[in-house]
Design a protein around this motif. Structure first.
Motif, PDB file in Angstrom:
ATOM      1  N   GLY A  20       0.784  -1.231   0.000  1.00  0.00           N
ATOM      2  CA  GLY A  20       0.000   0.000   0.000  1.00  0.00           C
ATOM      3  C   GLY A  20       0.812   1.276   0.000  1.00  0.00           C
ATOM      4  O   GLY A  20       1.855   1.394  -0.660  1.00  0.00           O
ATOM      5  N   ILE A  21       0.325   2.252   0.760  1.00  0.00           N
ATOM      6  CA  ILE A  21       0.988   3.561   0.833  1.00  0.00           C
ATOM      7  C   ILE A  21       2.406   3.409   1.373  1.00  0.00           C
ATOM      8  O   ILE A  21       3.338   4.052   0.881  1.00  0.00           O
ATOM      9  N   GLY A  24       4.742   2.304  -1.287  1.00  0.00           N
ATOM     10  CA  GLY A  24       4.992   3.413  -2.201  1.00  0.00           C
ATOM     11  C   GLY A  24       5.998   4.398  -1.642  1.00  0.00           C
ATOM     12  O   GLY A  24       6.880   4.889  -2.357  1.00  0.00           O
ATOM     13  N   ASN A  96       3.960   5.246   9.299  1.00  0.00           N
ATOM     14  CA  ASN A  96       2.868   4.955   8.373  1.00  0.00           C
ATOM     15  C   ASN A  96       1.980   3.816   8.852  1.00  0.00           C
ATOM     16  O   ASN A  96       0.787   3.795   8.554  1.00  0.00           O
ATOM     17  N   ILE A 193      -7.206   6.295  -1.336  1.00  0.00           N
ATOM     18  CA  ILE A 193      -6.071   5.820  -2.118  1.00  0.00           C
ATOM     19  C   ILE A 193      -6.348   4.387  -2.570  1.00  0.00           C
ATOM     20  O   ILE A 193      -6.834   3.563  -1.790  1.00  0.00           O
ATOM     21  N   THR A 195      -5.477   0.995  -2.896  1.00  0.00           N
ATOM     22  CA  THR A 195      -4.555  -0.009  -2.375  1.00  0.00           C
ATOM     23  C   THR A 195      -5.308  -1.326  -2.210  1.00  0.00           C
ATOM     24  O   THR A 195      -6.532  -1.384  -2.369  1.00  0.00           O
ATOM     25  N   PRO A 224      -0.825   5.392  -4.408  1.00  0.00           N
ATOM     26  CA  PRO A 224       0.229   5.471  -3.387  1.00  0.00           C
ATOM     27  C   PRO A 224       1.334   6.463  -3.724  1.00  0.00           C
ATOM     28  O   PRO A 224       1.852   7.147  -2.835  1.00  0.00           O
TER      29      PRO A 224
END
Length: 255
Positions: A20-21, A24, A96, A193, A195, A224
């Motif tokens: 996910g983020i 990224g 995160n 987002i 993901t 991401p």
């Protein structure tokens, strides 16, 4: 990796970086030349995929596993980091990792509430507190917040939103505490987002996808890399005069 090299010689730790983020962000920081510690809670295979992707592109990374939200999590994570990094210290910490959803207010069990705050708030607090002797002067702390910290667009996610609000207060006050060391502290707030976490909801149908896209003023669902680019900027010297900030990375979802 072929990048501008704005983070050459820097070392970064990104929590929740297996997918996910977080993935990224880890890849983006590596593109800029940082050596990246890819933290994961339970999914070691996914974390190693992130590391492999970074290394295949010419970057440097290593995986660090530690479940968050449990007693002693911060100390254990730092012990693993010290061992795997060779005592390199740290320039960039990206908080995160988090539980990204919560039960509706009327259905929220106490155990779920406690877990949300343990992972989303308590873990970042103690990771920073116990990591200060590793963080170099002039370093960067970047906390991944949420647009829901500033708007009640999804009030059913009240407990999750509360954790991000607490994280933003942490960002603000920590920036004052660490300012004398030249360490900047900022929050980045994503919106919707695309993901694997959000896919079951926003990719359920064409209508669901269009609804998600319509939330942003820019008319699409975020990716991401949209968030990762903002984090990379904050991690660079170009953002040296920004601290205590809350950067809206929602594509204009809060207008």
């Amino acid at each position: 990796m072929s990048g501008r090299g704005t983070l050459d010689g820097k070392t970064a730790l990104v929590t929740g970086a297996s997918r996910g983020i977080g993935r990224g962000i880890a890849v983006r920081l590596a593109e800029e030349g940082a050596r990246v510690a890819v933290h994961y809670g339970t999914n070691e295979a996914a974390a190693r995929e992130t590391v492999a992707a970074i290394e295949a592109a010419g970057g440097t990374a290593f995986a660090v596993g530690q479940e968050l939200g449990v007693p002693g999590d911060a100390a254990a994570l730092w012990a693993a980091y010290d061992r795997l990094s060779g005592g390199a210290g740290l320039d960039i910490l990206v908080n995160n990792a988090g539980i990204g959803i919560s039960s509706p207010f009327e259905q929220m069990p106490e155990a779920e509430y406690d877990a949300l705050f343990a992972v989303n708030v308590k873990a970042p607090f103690h990771l920073v507190r116990e990591g200060l002797d590793r963080l170099h002067d002039g370093g960067r702390i970047i906390n991944v917040s949420s647009g829901l910290a500033r708007t009640a667009v999804e009030p059913t996610l009240i407990a999750y939103a509360m954790t991000k609000g607490a994280l933003d207060v942490f960002t603000r006050d920590l920036s004052k505490l660490l300012g004398p060391r030249g360490i900047t502290v900022n929050s980045v707030a994503p919106g919707i987002i695309d993901t694997d976490h959000t896919a079951p909801r926003i990719r359920a149908s064409d209508e669901a996808w269009q609804q998600a896209a319509s939330v942003a003023a820019l008319g699409r669902v975020g990716r991401p890399d949209d968030v990762a680019d903002v984090v990379a900027f904050l991690a660079s010297d170009a953002a040296r005069w920004i601290t205590g900030g809350w950067l809206d990375a929602t594509g204009g979802s809060l207008l």
